[in-house]
Structure formats: C-alpha cells, structure tokens
Design an enzyme around this catalytic site. Structure first.
Site, PDB file in Angstrom:
ATOM      1  N   GLU A 147       0.825  -1.213   0.000  1.00 56.90           N
ATOM      2  CA  GLU A 147       0.000   0.000   0.000  1.00 56.90           C
ATOM      3  C   GLU A 147       0.856   1.259   0.000  1.00 56.90           C
ATOM      4  O   GLU A 147       0.533   2.240  -0.687  1.00 56.90           O
ATOM      5  CB  GLU A 147      -0.949  -0.007   1.206  1.00 56.90           C
ATOM      6  CG  GLU A 147      -1.918  -1.178   1.247  1.00 56.90           C
ATOM      7  CD  GLU A 147      -2.710  -1.345  -0.040  1.00 56.90           C
ATOM      8  OE1 GLU A 147      -2.952  -0.332  -0.735  1.00 56.90           O
ATOM      9  OE2 GLU A 147      -3.078  -2.489  -0.373  1.00 56.90           O
ATOM     10  N   GLU A 221      -0.868  -3.111  -9.827  1.00 56.97           N
ATOM     11  CA  GLU A 221      -0.800  -4.096  -8.742  1.00 56.97           C
ATOM     12  C   GLU A 221       0.511  -4.877  -8.810  1.00 56.97           C
ATOM     13  O   GLU A 221       1.163  -5.107  -7.789  1.00 56.97           O
ATOM     14  CB  GLU A 221      -1.994  -5.050  -8.815  1.00 56.97           C
ATOM     15  CG  GLU A 221      -3.312  -4.426  -8.411  1.00 56.97           C
ATOM     16  CD  GLU A 221      -3.279  -3.841  -7.018  1.00 56.97           C
ATOM     17  OE1 GLU A 221      -2.762  -4.498  -6.089  1.00 56.97           O
ATOM     18  OE2 GLU A 221      -3.758  -2.699  -6.848  1.00 56.97           O
TER      19      GLU A 221
END
EC number: 3.4.24.-
Length: 304
Positions: A147, A221
C-alpha cells in the site's frame, strides 16, 4: 522462465503503464474529435471538451480522498488498540522516504487493505479488521509495503485520472450513439461516412477504454508487489499474506466497482468474470512472481 529482479519488474510495469495511459488519452481525444465533428462544433467545441476534461480531472484529484473514506465507513484506531500496526506503517514509511500516512480501520471480516490520497503528503492506508486477525507481523509488513508503494508511486492519482477519462469516454460515446439514432439529422447522415465512423467510435471506444482501465489497474498491482518486495527485502511475506487473503476471502459490503481497483485484492465477488475485465491480476500469478523475485534475490546474494 528466468527469475527477475525487483528493478526489472518495476521498470517493465512502468513502460506498460504509460503505454496504456497514452492509449486512454488517445481514445478520449478521438471520441472528443468525433463529437465535435459530428455536431460541427468547430474550435469552440474543442475548447469546451478540453475544459471539461481539465475540470473533471481537477475535481477528482481534489475530492477523491474524502469521497472514498466517507463511503467506506472507516474509523481511526488508537495506538493502544493496534500498536504493532502503527509501528509497521511508521517504519515502512520512513524506509520508503514518504510522510507517514494516516491509518484507518474498516470493521469488516474480509481480509483486505487499500491506500488512497492525491499525493504522499495527503495519503491514507486502510486495513480491514479481518486482515489484522489473520496475518502475522511479517505478512502485515508485506501488505503495508504494498500500500505504501501505491502511495509513493502516485497510483491513486493515476487510477483516479484514468477512471475520469474512461468515464468521459463512456458518457461522450453514449451521447454520440443516442444522437445518431434519435436525432433528426439521422436521415441526412445514413450514407454519410462521418456519421458511420462516429457511430463506430461511439460503440468501440468506451469498451476499449474500460478494458484499458482494468489493464492499467492490473499493471499497477504487479508494480506495487515488486516495490513492496524491494522495500521489505522479503517477497515471501507478501506472498504468504496473499495466500491467506485468498483462502479467507469474502466480498466487502462497502466496496463497489469504483473503489475496487484500490484494494490489494478484488473486494467484489468475481464469479465468471473474465481476466480481461478483472481489476486485479490472478492472486496465483502474483504469488508466483513474488517467489520468483525471492529466488533471484537469493541467487544474487550467493553470487555476490
């Protein structure tokens, strides 16, 4: 397949990302041009289209954080409640060279996490209670590093802009189709090449733009996985966390199609969803790539 390093993975995904962004902008320009040409709006129409794009991007950039957090129903934890979580976030933020983001908890049993914020100075990391219940510290470090990598790489800004661009393409394309079918001008344009070309653009561009947005999300991602592995120097932590998340998966009630790309794994039910329409790469492939990076790192250590 030869194992690859963190740096190779990151550079590869950067190239793919900017290629996808270029194509999305090209499609938007193409649709705007088709609308301007079809309605014979001339230079004024082009200026208006440009201002619409500029305003919507600015609004999304400024307000995305507030909108996402309010919708997600998160709360701020105390240090007494989750001291290890705050310590992990602070430590990895220092290692990444960014300000420590604000931490929020989502009281949902599904293990997941996401980051949001227009820049590292205004960033937020959200983790679910379900995630904290099942991960050990090493696995949690892998997820938080993922993150924080999104924040450092300005992925939230990129995803927001891409979502706005694709939304505009869909709206303009739909308007163009409706005008072609229902306006009085249709009778004069049945045989007109411009009208036919505009209709084709109106049909294909939104579909292609949506696919590209999903592809962009998948590439970011992969890039965040590689960046997280580089940050922790331990790809197995994130790989193990992804395995646990997949094993304990359940849809998140407050997630929707607009916020889904932000999460570390798709928070929505993915029954019968094609890979082309997925916001995230297959978890199995992400785990495989992370473990390949770990193998390559060990090989380089032995050679060095």
């Amino acid at each position: 397949m030869k194992p690859f390093t963190f740096y190779e993975a990151i550079e590869s995904n950067k190239r793919k990302t900017w290629f996808i962004v270029f194509i999305i902008y090209f499609l938007l320009f193409f649709v705007c041009y088709a609308v301007v040409s079809y309605f014979e709006l001339g230079e004024i129409g082009i200026i208006i289209a440009f201002l619409i794009v500029l305003f919507t991007n600015y609004y999304a950039y400024q307000k995305s954080n507030e909108i996402i957090l309010n919708y997600s129903g998160v709360r701020e934890p105390t240090r007494e409640e989750y001291p290890y979580l705050l310590n992990v976030v602070e430590g990895l933020s220092i290692a990444a060279g960014i300000p420590t983001p604000k931490i929020y908890i989502m009281d949902d049993p599904s293990p997941n996490a996401f980051a949001t914020g227009k820049d590292p100075q205004n960033s937020v990391v959200v983790v679910t209670k379900g995630l904290l219940d099942i991960l050990n510290r090493t696995e949690l470090e892998g997820v938080i590093a993922h993150e924080i990598s999104h924040i450092k790489n300005y992925d939230v800004r990129l995803q927001t802009i891409a979502a706005v661009m694709v939304g505009l393409i869909v709206i303009l394309g739909d308007g163009l189709k409706r005008s072609f079918y229902y306006s009085k001008r249709r009778r004069d344009k049945d045989e007109n090449i411009l009208g036919i070309v505009s209709l084709i653009i109106a049909i294909l561009a939104p579909f292609l733009a949506t696919l590209l947005r999903f592809a962009l999300s998948r590439q970011r991602e992969y890039m965040a996985d590689a960046s997280a592995a580089m940050l922790t120097r331990y790809p197995e932590g994130l790989a193990s966390a992804l395995e646990k998340i997949a094993k304990n998966f359940q849809p998140i009630k407050r997630a929707n199609v607009m916020t889904a790309p932000l999460y570390i794994v798709n928070p929505l039910s993915s029954n019968a969803v094609s890979k082309l329409f997925s916001t995230h790469p297959p978890i199995e492939e992400r785990i495989r790539r992370l473990r390949m990076m770990g193998e390559r790192w060990k090989m380089l250590d032995k050679e060095g």
